[in-house]
Structure formats: structure tokens, C-alpha cells
Design a protein around this motif. Structure first.
Motif, PDB file in Angstrom:
ATOM      1  N   TYR A 216      -2.161  15.816 -27.887  1.00 17.69           N
ATOM      2  CA  TYR A 216      -1.567  16.994 -27.243  1.00 17.69           C
ATOM      3  C   TYR A 216      -2.691  17.794 -26.600  1.00 17.69           C
ATOM      4  O   TYR A 216      -3.711  18.075 -27.231  1.00 17.69           O
ATOM      5  N   ASN A 217      -2.501  18.146 -25.328  1.00 18.81           N
ATOM      6  CA  ASN A 217      -3.513  18.941 -24.637  1.00 18.81           C
ATOM      7  C   ASN A 217      -2.835  19.986 -23.778  1.00 18.81           C
ATOM      8  O   ASN A 217      -1.909  19.686 -23.029  1.00 18.81           O
ATOM      9  N   ASN A 218      -3.277  21.221 -23.907  1.00 14.75           N
ATOM     10  CA  ASN A 218      -2.802  22.307 -23.053  1.00 14.75           C
ATOM     11  C   ASN A 218      -4.000  23.008 -22.439  1.00 14.75           C
ATOM     12  O   ASN A 218      -4.933  23.405 -23.141  1.00 14.75           O
ATOM     13  N   SER A 219      -3.991  23.111 -21.112  1.00  8.05           N
ATOM     14  CA  SER A 219      -5.097  23.745 -20.390  1.00  8.05           C
ATOM     15  C   SER A 219      -4.561  24.827 -19.473  1.00  8.05           C
ATOM     16  O   SER A 219      -3.561  24.627 -18.772  1.00  8.05           O
ATOM     17  N   GLU A 220      -5.220  25.972 -19.497  1.00 11.55           N
ATOM     18  CA  GLU A 220      -4.916  27.080 -18.600  1.00 11.55           C
ATOM     19  C   GLU A 220      -6.138  27.267 -17.710  1.00 11.55           C
ATOM     20  O   GLU A 220      -7.200  27.668 -18.185  1.00 11.55           O
ATOM     21  N   LEU A 221      -5.988  26.933 -16.429  1.00  8.00           N
ATOM     22  CA  LEU A 221      -7.129  26.818 -15.529  1.00  8.00           C
ATOM     23  C   LEU A 221      -6.990  27.778 -14.358  1.00  8.00           C
ATOM     24  O   LEU A 221      -6.052  27.672 -13.563  1.00  8.00           O
ATOM     25  N   GLY A 222      -7.910  28.717 -14.244  1.00 11.22           N
ATOM     26  CA  GLY A 222      -7.925  29.581 -13.079  1.00 11.22           C
ATOM     27  C   GLY A 222      -8.344  28.822 -11.839  1.00 11.22           C
ATOM     28  O   GLY A 222      -9.149  27.888 -11.910  1.00 11.22           O
TER      29      GLY A 222
END
Length: 762
Positions: free
Chosen positions: A314-320
Motif C-alpha cells: 500500500y502506498n499513498n503519496s501527496e505530491l506538490g
């Protein structure tokens, strides 16, 4: 007849239950006859092994009958690799290892026959994740740029995607957990999308690998090997923490794994958080911040003739998505525009071992949800901020409940079934079938690519023929891909996408030859064809892509890209000196690329997808020197060059600048009882000016970066603690990488970045 079937079934079960063999022996130093502790004894095909105890003794149980490759390796000694026949209930193998200053060799997993690098017909680059992390890499996408011939298209420091010898995006296939990673990789600003936590090593096939992996492997493969399960009857755990000064980045992960004789389990949880990075001019690049959460777990069950494992990530990324040098902030919360990407990767791998043959079945299910939130939607809804309002409130804004402008869900079911035939004399052969079913669905108001279903199927056969001083590898493959895309919008309206129904076929061949010219010299020649079917963006795009500031128009009549690449390499190695030179020529038919047509829509330049024949050529050269008696001191140098031309005389886009890396490093296995595994390095990496650019690219000037680092394991009250310290761009150089997507905005790359890391085995 029924009784006969029942009798056969019980006989087969008895065979699997009771036909169990074991291997044992001792490993010693050849010179002084001292037993060696912690030597690795490993069967690559069985994925099973152990290490020696303090007396140099080892034992591996529950082995099937047959012939299997065994690899015995230990740091500071020559690696032993042979095919061992397991026939009796108890087989003995005792060895005496010879010391060597050459680095320990590892088994290559991304090629089908699981051989050591020196035994492979195809040259594959390999690096452990630990080596990349010790160099101070912020993430995996940055770390792989330390491999010769590999670079990264970057959007700040949080978003990066691999470039192998000038090819990227859908031309480079990424494999993780033994399955293909699908995460809408067609987009320029769509990153690699996987954490380095729980990854043991990375292998890079530089060149067409369509024979092994099908479409999208036209330019090469980035193969990520997950961490191994614990050895039998062992329990291991560790905690790893990192701090990065430039982006005030915090990175950490913790893992545990345990194995009995048959059942194995592992789990690792990690995460990272970074603020906006600073350039060499001490300015923070607004909205280059990013956050990530990652979980990897696995369960395996192994008998003598059967092994199965299931892994989940499981991977969650919040990328500006950075666009300017604006508000100088150290906030970690996302501001618009930004991406929120969630991936679920579930895979299973099962092996059945017969006498001298085996069957492997790998299944994968990947769910990728890509959401992009855009700041202009607030303006459209009248949500304007008055002057003087608290800016921190905007930066810390909670985006929960807000609808994403772009919301794509991609589900991919993949399969890979391979049968390793019984070895006939010196010939090993593998036949297989691979494929995938992929569904793309849109839930946001913006549609970059339509709802669509893609189906792949491919059949392959490859053989490795071993002679006394040479090896030949041959392969053949046929693929078929179908794409069914739904209509989106109203005919005549801006952004309308017509229904699509296309099919693509491809037939590919590969041949390789490796010869031992002498005891110390190896030469390899490989010729392989590859292909890539056009992706949905290239076929159907009709609208502005906010992440790229382009209005892209697809072409439903695009054909397969096809290529033939020739690789020639020469390698010399003795106890204290290594040298290699690799050259390649890649001829690509119907290369797909974007070209502006000079018009503007909604403030964005219009780009059209075109096709034209192209050529890419270049290579790598390197040396490694360590003089006796200073075997602990190493001098390394490597040079990479790539050129890309269109048939009409223009240049291909996103071709990396030529670069030259020089490193001086030391390794000390043991200083005293409480200080060991010490290392240090100083590296100068020089990039040459890139002036051979496409019509819509900007040239890039030359620059050099100085990096250094050191580390060691320190024993405190019998508790070993690994400590590392590195500094990249130590001179705080102001520069712009040619493969930076922020180049057109004049935004520089990251300045000085100091990394402090601590790893504690439990």
C-alpha cells in the motif's frame, strides 16, 4: 478407474510430502583453514538459503530432487557458483573460499535463468538499495541516477521517473514484486510511485526487453527486488531513520520478519515528509513539498517441491506540483496544485519443482487511483482570498471533501506463467505466456484519457546454451494488444474524444553471445528487437494537461513503435583492476513524439503526437582500481554518453547530458570489536552542456556536483547501530538539470543536502 485416480493422487501427495532432501557442510578460509561465519548459501531458483554459524557449519532442509544452481557468497571472498545435483536424502558440500578484493557477486533475477553477472549473456546493472541510500538519495527515483546510463526526469525532488539510455515514460517498464507496475506512467509529471522501503536491490536492463516482458519494455526494464524473507527459524527486525537538511525531510521505516521451516512472514511500514526544497541560491521552490506513507507485507509457505508467496504493498503519496519561486514556507501540508496517489499492489508467486524442471505462476492485481487538485477551481467557484488574509490558513487547508479535477482509477490484472524445461545437455529452455487486463475509469470533471479496456497476451520461448568458454542465448516472442476506448464529450465540443478500437501485433527476436576471451576478459554481443504499442494519451488526448501546461492532441492512427538494438561490451577483471566499455546502437521505427504546431488554446501551446524514425546511440565506460596492499582503498570512474536523432535531422527530446563520475572510496571491514563495516567516499559528478535539443527544448549548461559521505556500524552494549552521514552538492552549486521539468520556468535544482541516517537491527 476411480480407484486408479485416487491411488495416483495419494502417490503424488506422498511424493511431495516425503521426498525431502537436505544439504549440509562447512565453509572455511582456504588460506588459514578458519571457519567462516555468516557466509550466505543460497539456491536462486528455489529462493531458499541459510548462513553459516560460528563453526562455519550450515544445513538446508526440505530440498527437492534435481539439479539446482547454488551460490555461496561472503564479503571479501570469491563467490562460488555451480549447479548442484540433489539426489540423496542428505547431500554434503564443504568449501574453502579464496579471498578477493573484488565486490561480492549477486544473482541477477530480472533475466530468466538466475545467473551471476559474469555468467549472464545479457549485461544487467545491479545495485543494492543500501548503496543508493548511503549515497544520500532522497528517494528511489533519485537513487537510480547513480547507475551508469540511468537518469531521471524530475519535477522537483518528489517526482521522478527513470530514463534508460535516453528512453523513458511508457518505453521503460518497472517491475515490483515480480509484476509490472502500472500507474498511468504516460504523464511527464507522473513519478515512479514506489517507496524504497522494503526493496532490497534494483536491476536495470538497458535495452529492449520485449522478449521477456512484452510491450513498454522497448527501452529497458527497472526491476525492483523486494526484501527476502528471513532464513529458516530466524526472527529479524530493524528500525531505520533519516533526516535531510535541505527539505527538512524525515524518512523512516520499521520492519519485522520471521520464518519457521515452512511458514514465512514479513511486514514493513514506512513514511516520509518533506517541505519545499532550497536551491543553491537559498530560495525555496514553492509547493515542491511531498509526503508518503508505505506498507509492505508478505506471507510464504514452502515445502520441498512447492513454494507459494503472497505480497501486498500500500502506498499513498501527496505530491506538490511546483510552478514558481513564490511564498517561502516550511509548511508540510499540500497546497494546490497537487497530486494524491494511492496504489494497492497484490501479487502471488507459486513454484512447483519437478525432477530437473519447474513451473512458475505469477499473478498480480494493481489498483492505482490518481487524483489531481488544481487551484483554478477555487477561482471558478468564487473562492477568492482577500488581501491580508492569513496565508497559513490557505497552506494548511483541509482538502477532504473537495472534488479532484482529475480522478483516474486504473486496475491491472497481470499474469506470467513460465515452465523451465528439463535441462538437455548444456541447453536450458523456458517457455511461457504473459499478459494483462487493464481498465481505466474517470471520475473527475477533467478527462485526459478516456474510459478504456486494454488486453495483452504474449507467448515466448528462450534458451541458454552453455559451452566450455562461451554461452549463447536465443529467444522468440509474439504479442497482441487490443484497446477499446469509450467516447467522451459531445462531437464538435472542445475536448471531445471519439470511441477507439485498435489492435496491435508484434513479433520479436533476441540473440546474444558471451565469450571468455581469457581468464580475465569477457565480451558480450546482443541483438534484440522490441516494440511498444501507443498508449491512450498518444491515441486519444484532446485537451489541456495542467501538469505540463500543454494542450495535447492525440492521433488514433499511430502505429507500433519498433526497434532493433545492438549492444557490444568488453570487460576486463583481475584481483585489483576492473574495466568495461559498452556501446549500443538503437534504431527505432515510428518513434512517437510531441511537436508544437504554433497555435494556442486556452493559453496553452498546442502539441500534436507525431511519428518518425529515430536513432539513439552511445554507451558507457568505466574502471575500478584498488592496489595491493591498500585493498581497502578504491578508485572508480565511469562515463556515459547518449545521442538521439530524428530521421529528418532534428534531435530527440529528453536526451540526458553526457556525464562523467569519479569516486574515491574506502571500505574497512573491521576497525575493532566495537567499530566495523566502515566506509567513506568522495564523488565528483560532472554533467556536460547539452546543446543537442529538440525544437521546443532549451539547452543546458555544464556543471559539476561534489558529494561525500561516510558511515560505520558501532556496537554499544552489544547492540549494533549503523550510522551514516552524507552531503550532496556540498558546494551548494546553482544548476539546472537538463531533465528537470522546471527548467523552462528557470527553477534550479536542489542545493546542498546533508543526510544523517541511523539503522538499528533488532
Amino acid at each position: 478407474m476411480k480407484n486408479i485416480h485416487i491411488t495416483m493422487l495419494f502417490a503424488l501427495l506422498a511424493h511431495f510430502a516425503f521426498a525431502q532432501n537436505s544439504l549440509n557442510g562447512t565453509i572455511k578460509d582456504k588460506e588459514n583453514q578458519e571457519p567462516l561465519e555468516q557466509v550466505s548459501i543460497y539456491f536462486p531458483q528455489l529462493e531458499k538459503g541459510t548462513v553459516t554459524n560460528a563453526d562455519g557449519y550450515y544445513e538446508i532442509n526440505n530440498l527437492p530432487t534435481g539439479k539446482f544452481k547454488i551460490v555461496v557468497s561472503y564479503i571479501g571472498y570469491q563467490t562460488y557458483s555451480q549447479t548442484l545435483e540433489i539426489l540423496n536424502k542428505s547431500t554434503k558440500l564443504s568449501l574453502e573460499l579464496t579471498t578477493s578484493a573484488i565486490e561480492m557477486e549477486e544473482v541477477i533475477v530480472s533475466t530468466p535463468f538466475h545467473k551471476l553477472q559474469r555468467e549472464n549473456v545479457m549485461k544487467v546493472e545491479r545495485s543494492s538499495i543500501k548503496e543508493l541510500q548511503n549515497a544520500g538519495a532522497i528517494n528511489l527515483a533519485e537513487g537510480i541516477t547513480n547507475i551508469p546510463g540511468v537518469e531521471s526526469v524530475s519535477t522537483g525532488v518528489g517526482i521522478g521517473k527513470p530514463v534508460i539510455r535516453g528512453l523513458s515514460s511508457n518505453r521503460v517498464l518497472t517491475y515490483t514484486q515480480g509484476i509490472r507496475l502500472e500507474n498511468q506512467q504516460f504523464g511527464d509529471e507522473h513519478g515512479l510511485g514506489i517507496s524504497d522501503a522494503g526493496i532490497e536491490s534494483v536491476e536495470v536492463i538497458k535495452g529492449p526487453a520485449s522478449l521477456l516482458y512484452g510491450s513498454d519494455a522497448l527501452g529497458g526494464v527497472l526491476y525492483l527486488n523486494p526484501e527476502k524473507f528471513a532464513n529458516t527459524n530466524d526472527v529479524d527486525g530493524d528500525i531505520n531513520l533519516n533526516y535531510f537538511s535541505n527539505s527538512q525531510g524525515i524518512n523512516g521505516n520499521a520492519g519485522i520478519k520471521a520464518s519457521s521451516d515452512k511458514l514465512k512472514f514479513l511486514a514493513r511500514f514506512g513514511g516520509s515528509s518533506h517541505v519545499d526544497y532550497k536551491t543553491g541560491s537559498d530560495e525555496r521552490v514553492t509547493n515542491s513539498r511531498f509526503n508518503e506513507k508505505d506498507l509492505k507485507t508478505g506471507l510464504a509457505y514452502q515445502l520441498s517441491h512447492f513454494k507459494t508467496e503472497v505480497r501486498y504493498n500500500y502506498n499513498n503519496s501527496e505530491l506538490g506540483i511546483p510552478e514558481e519561486i513564490g511564498e517561502q514556507s516550511t509548511d508540510r501540508n499540500a497546497i494546490e496544485p497537487f497530486q494524491n496517489i494511492t496504489s494497492h499492489i497484490l501479487s502471488s508467486k507459486s513454484n512447483i519443482y519437478f525432477n530437473n524442471s519447474s513451473l512458475q505462476v505469477i499473478l498480480g492485481l494493481t489498483n492505482n487511483n490518481r487524483q489531481e487538485f488544481e487551484d483554478h477551481h477555487h477561482e471558478e467557484e468564487g473562492e477568492e482570498h482577500e488581501e491580508g488574509e492569513d496565508h497559513e490558513e490557505e497552506e494548511g487547508e483541509d482538502h477532504e471533501g473537495e472534488e479532484a479535477a482529475l480522478d483516474m482509477k486504473l486496475q491491472t490484472l497481470s499474469y506470467n506463467i513460465q515452465y523451465n524445461l528439463a535441462k538437455i545437455g548444456a541447453v536450458e529452455t523456458i517457455v511461457g505466456v504473459q499478459g494483462m487486463n487493464q481498465t481505466n475509469e474517470n471520475y473527475g470533471e477533467e478527462v485526459l484519457i478516456p474510459d478504456a479496456i486494454t488486453n495483452d497476451i504474449g507467448v515466448l520461448a528462450t534458451s541458454h546454451i552453455h559451452f566450455n568458454k562461451s554461452d549463447i542465448q536465443l529467444g522468440i516472442r509474439f504479442d497482441r494488444r487490443t484497446i477499446d476506448g469509450e467516447e467522451n464529450g459531445i462531437i464538435g465540443d472542445e475536448g471531445y474524444i471519439a470511441a477507439l478500437k485498435r489492435s496491435y501485433n508484434s513479433f520479436n527476436l533476441a540473440a546474444g553471445y558471451k565469450i571468455d576471451l581469457s581468464k580475465n576478459i569477457i565480451s558480450r554481443l546482443n541483438v534484440a528487437s522490441g516494440f511498444r504499442a501507443p498508449n491512450l494519451a498518444e491515441l486519444t488526448s484532446n485537451g489541456s494537461h495542467e501538469g505540463t501546461n500543454r494542450y495535447e492532441i492525440g492521433n488514433e492512427n499511430l502505429d507500433n513503435e519498433r526497434n532493433v538494438q545492438t549492444d557490444l561490451s568488453l570487460e576486463f577483471q583481475n584481483e585489483h583492476f576492473e574495466f568495461y566499455i559498452n556501446g549500443f546502437y538503437n534504431s527505432i521505427s515510428d518513434y512517437i513524439y510531441l511537436e508544437p504546431n504554433g497555435t494556442i488554446v486556452d493559453g496553452d501551446a498546442v502539441f500534436l503526437y507525431q511519428q518518425q524514425d529515430a536513432n539513439i546511440y552511445g554507451g558507457e565506460a568505466g574502471l575500478h582500481y584498488h592496489q595491493h596492499p591498500l585493498d581497502w582503498l578504491h578508485m572508480e570512474s565511469n562515463f556515459s554518453i547518449v545521442n538521439g536523432d530524428l530521421k529528418n535531422g532534428g534531435n530527440l527530446p529528453l536526451i540526458p547530458a553526457n556525464n562523467w563520475t569519479n569516486t574515491l572510496r574506502f571500505e574497512l571491514a573491521k576497525v575493532n570489536e566495537n567499530l566495523y563495516n566502515g566506509y567513506g567516499f568522495i564523488t565528483l559528478k560532472s554533467y556536460f552542456a547539452q546543446t543537442r535539443v529538440s525544437d521546443f527544448e532549451m539547452p543546458t549548461g555544464a556543471y559539476s556536483l561534489l558529494n561525500l559521505g561516510f558511515g560505520a556500524t558501532v556496537a554499544i552494549s552489544n547492540q549494533p547501530i549503523e550510522i551514516k552521514l552524507s552531503a550532496n552538492n556540498i558546494l551548494d552549486k546553482e544548476y539546472i538539470s537538463h531533465l528537470s521539468r522546471l527548467k523552462s520556468d528557470g527553477i534550479r535544482n536542489i542545493g546542498r543536502n546533508i543526510n544523517l541516517g541511523v539503522s538499528i537491527p533488532l
